[in-house]
Write a protein that holds these residues in place. Structure first.
Motif, PDB file in Angstrom:
ATOM      1  N   GLY A 121       0.816  -1.219   0.000  1.00 22.30           N
ATOM      2  CA  GLY A 121       0.000   0.000   0.000  1.00 22.30           C
ATOM      3  C   GLY A 121       0.841   1.257   0.000  1.00 22.30           C
ATOM      4  N   TYR A 122       1.884   1.272   0.831  1.00 25.26           N
ATOM      5  CA  TYR A 122       2.760   2.442   0.909  1.00 25.26           C
ATOM      6  C   TYR A 122       3.393   2.739  -0.447  1.00 25.26           C
ATOM      7  N   TRP A 123       3.867   1.683  -1.106  1.00 22.65           N
ATOM      8  CA  TRP A 123       4.608   1.921  -2.361  1.00 22.65           C
ATOM      9  C   TRP A 123       3.692   2.251  -3.527  1.00 22.65           C
ATOM     10  N   PHE A 124       2.435   1.819  -3.459  1.00 20.88           N
ATOM     11  CA  PHE A 124       1.454   2.273  -4.447  1.00 20.88           C
ATOM     12  C   PHE A 124       1.305   3.788  -4.351  1.00 20.88           C
ATOM     13  N   THR A 125       1.286   4.284  -3.107  1.00 18.02           N
ATOM     14  CA  THR A 125       1.180   5.729  -2.909  1.00 18.02           C
ATOM     15  C   THR A 125       2.386   6.429  -3.522  1.00 18.02           C
ATOM     16  N   VAL A 126       3.586   5.910  -3.241  1.00 15.40           N
ATOM     17  CA  VAL A 126       4.807   6.531  -3.779  1.00 15.40           C
ATOM     18  C   VAL A 126       4.718   6.623  -5.295  1.00 15.40           C
ATOM     19  N   ALA A 127       4.251   5.546  -5.926  1.00 17.71           N
ATOM     20  CA  ALA A 127       4.215   5.508  -7.388  1.00 17.71           C
ATOM     21  C   ALA A 127       3.166   6.452  -7.967  1.00 17.71           C
ATOM     22  N   LEU A 128       2.029   6.602  -7.296  1.00 15.82           N
ATOM     23  CA  LEU A 128       0.904   7.288  -7.938  1.00 15.82           C
ATOM     24  C   LEU A 128       0.587   8.677  -7.409  1.00 15.82           C
ATOM     25  N   ILE A 129       1.203   9.086  -6.287  1.00 12.30           N
ATOM     26  CA  ILE A 129       0.742  10.320  -5.651  1.00 12.30           C
ATOM     27  C   ILE A 129       0.953  11.562  -6.507  1.00 12.30           C
ATOM     28  N   ASP A 130       2.031  11.592  -7.274  1.00 13.91           N
ATOM     29  CA  ASP A 130       2.258  12.770  -8.109  1.00 13.91           C
ATOM     30  C   ASP A 130       1.585  12.629  -9.477  1.00 13.91           C
ATOM     31  N   VAL A 131       0.898  11.498  -9.679  1.00  9.26           N
ATOM     32  CA  VAL A 131       0.152  11.303 -10.927  1.00  9.26           C
ATOM     33  C   VAL A 131      -1.315  11.684 -10.682  1.00  9.26           C
TER      34      VAL A 131
END
Length: 542
Positions: free
Chosen positions: A361-371
């Motif tokens: 879950g944490y790394w999904f955020t890292v990948a998508l937050i600036d998208v």
């Protein structure tokens, strides 16, 4: 709106910088603090059953000992009380003395208290628990300082294009900390189990807890000092953030010199422009001023309330995983195992959940937050958590019948996934981006402390609320039961969904643009209230 050229060159250079090595150094240095925080806060829940067996077993009883309710609540929750106090105190101090100088203090406090909590000795069980609680309070106090400082340092170092991902990456280290807590406990309990085999409590009550088991929990708690110690040197080498040096300490020369080194380019110090920027009326209001309330009052209410509601739901699940596993029979009855086998099984279950539900879950955020932006992720997270909580609560009887345990655990892991790919990450990121530099660390501390107040309610409230109406655990009063507690938590998540609308979107904007600092310097002469921070209703929502 503030244009790039109107900002100080040193700040524009940071905003526009390509992702470089120093960004990763900052992520690792700030992230290791979070790794330690998570390890220290969560590892206690792995050893509470063991503490009960060592210190509170009555051999005449059919079941092994467990911590009395008030002791269990104190041991699990005292660190949260310390964290809450630490977030407010160090958040304020970070704006007063600078991020860097306070950063070292919090780390040393964490190292000393991790070691001391493993050395909790006493002649009576109460003595040991009291000493443990004392040191865990101060450990929490140090951990509390890490929240506002890590987030603020990372947001002030990052460029505007990938700032969300960088702050999220620091926060994501929490997932690895929880995982490390589980793995370390697994290894240590397995090693001691192999070295000192013991029968189950049923077959031999006095032999089921070997004397060496007392070392197990102490070693686990003391190992929390290791990652913090390793990063102390690097923390002390990081220069103060340019935004603090320029906008708060008002030293353009130093800020330019520090960042020239970091960015490896020549930066002009613009003292005159800085003086104009920081003396404008809009850049001098304090936290308790009417001006702050007008510009950022709703923002602070939004960040604090959403974090508060999220943590009620997040911590009520997290701390009582082992109880949930027992209630769905994933972990056998305590009396059928030896003390060390119980620790081994609890940590195995926790590690599996961390691997499947927490870390991804944490790394999904890292990948998508600036998208997709903070706003969309937070809304989706709160919504899905509500859905999965109801999915656990409505057919609760179905989940507890034999054969359906796997389904329950999968649903449970999804709730965690959407907490972490959702409000658990975004509530940490946004407060570090939307407030003025001189109040940034304080406002993040206030939001985080509000979250910890939610964690205390979640942890303790749920401990008492989830008790069965007809047969509560020893020492507890009947509660509303797990099923009704899940309904309450679903309602809490729904409220979080609604309050998310108070929080502005900060994707792709510079920090000065979000806080209104850059506009103010530009429009200082344009009459009162000309330069103002953006209100939530004006923000373009995703």
């Amino acid at each position: 709106m503030a244009r790039g050229g109107d900002n100080l060159q040193v700040l524009s250079a940071l905003d526009a910088a390509k992702t470089q090595w120093y960004h990763f150094t900052a992520i690792i240095v700030a992230g290791m603090g979070f790794f330690t925080d998570a390890y220290d806060l969560f590892c206690i829940s792995l050893v509470t059953k063991l503490l009960g067996r060592i210190y509170y077993t009555d051999l005449s009883k059919p079941d092994p000992g467990s911590l009395p309710p008030n002791v269990a609540a104190a041991v699990n929750g005292v660190a949260f009380c310390g964290t809450l106090a630490g977030q407010l105190f160090f958040g304020w101090l970070g704006d007063k003395l600078g991020r860097k100088s306070v950063y070292g203090m919090t780390l040393m406090l964490m190292v000393l208290c991790s070691i001391a909590s493993g050395l909790s000795f006493g002649h009576t069980p109460t003595g040991v628990m009291a000493t443990l609680c004392f040191f865990r309070f101060w450990l929490g106090f140090g951990i509390g300082g890490d929240y506002p400082l890590s987030a603020t340092i990372m947001s002030e170092y990052a460029n505007k294009k990938t700032r969300g991902a960088f702050i999220a990456a620091v926060f994501a280290m929490q997932g690895f900390g929880i995982l490390a807590g589980g793995i370390v406990t697994l290894i240590i309990s397995a090693a001691f189990r192999a070295g000192y085999p013991a029968p189950s409590y049923q077959s031999n009550p006095s032999g089921s807890t070997v004397p060496q088991a007392d070392f197990v929990w102490r070693i686990i708690l003391m190992l929390g000092a290791l990652p913090a110690l390793l990063t102390y040197y690097w923390r002390m080498k990081m220069p103060e953030t340019a935004r603090y040096t320029a906008l708060v300490a008002k030293n353009a020369k130093q800020a330019a010199a520090d960042m020239s080194k970091v960015l490896q380019t020549e930066i002009v110090d613009e003292q005159e422009k800085l003086d104009e920027m920081v003396t404008s009326s809009g850049n001098s209001f304090g936290l308790f001023s009417r001006e702050f309330a007008r510009r950022h009052g709703l923002h602070l209410l939004g960040t604090a309330s959403t974090w508060f509601l999220l943590d009620i739901a997040f911590y009520s699940q997290n701390l009582f995983q082992k109880d949930i596993f027992s209630s769905i029979n994933w972990i056998p009855k305590a009396k059928t195992m030896s003390a060390l086998e119980e620790v081994f099984r609890i940590s195995r279950a926790q590690t599996l959940i961390a691997l499947c539900g927490t870390v991804p879950g944490y790394w999904f955020t890292v990948a998508l937050i600036d998208v997709v932006g903070r706003f969309a992720i937070q809304l989706l997270g709160f919504f899905m958590m509500t859905v999965f909580m109801l999915g656990l609560a409505v057919p609760y009887h179905h989940w507890t019948t034999p054969g359906n345990h796997i389904g329950f655990v999968v649903m449970y892991a999804f709730t965690f996934f959407f907490a972490n790919f959702g409000p658990n990450s975004t509530t940490f990121i946004v407060p570090a981006e939307i407030f003025p530099a001189r109040l940034r660390s304080t406002c993040h501390g206030i939001s985080a402390a509000s979250g910890k107040a939610g964690a205390i309610i979640g942890a303790f409230g749920f401990l008492y609320a989830a008790q069965d109406k007809h047969k509560p655990d020893a020492g507890y009063k009947p509660g509303i039961g797990v099923r009704n507690s899940l309904f309450v938590l679903a309602g809490v998540n729904m409220l979080g969904f609604v309050l998310t609308f108070l929080v502005p979107e900060s994707k792709g904007k510079s920090l000065e643009e979000m806080s209104g600092e850059a506009e103010d310097s530009e429009e200082a002469g344009a009459g009162p209230g000309a330069g103002r921070a953006v209100r939530p209703s004006e923000m373009q929502m995703v």
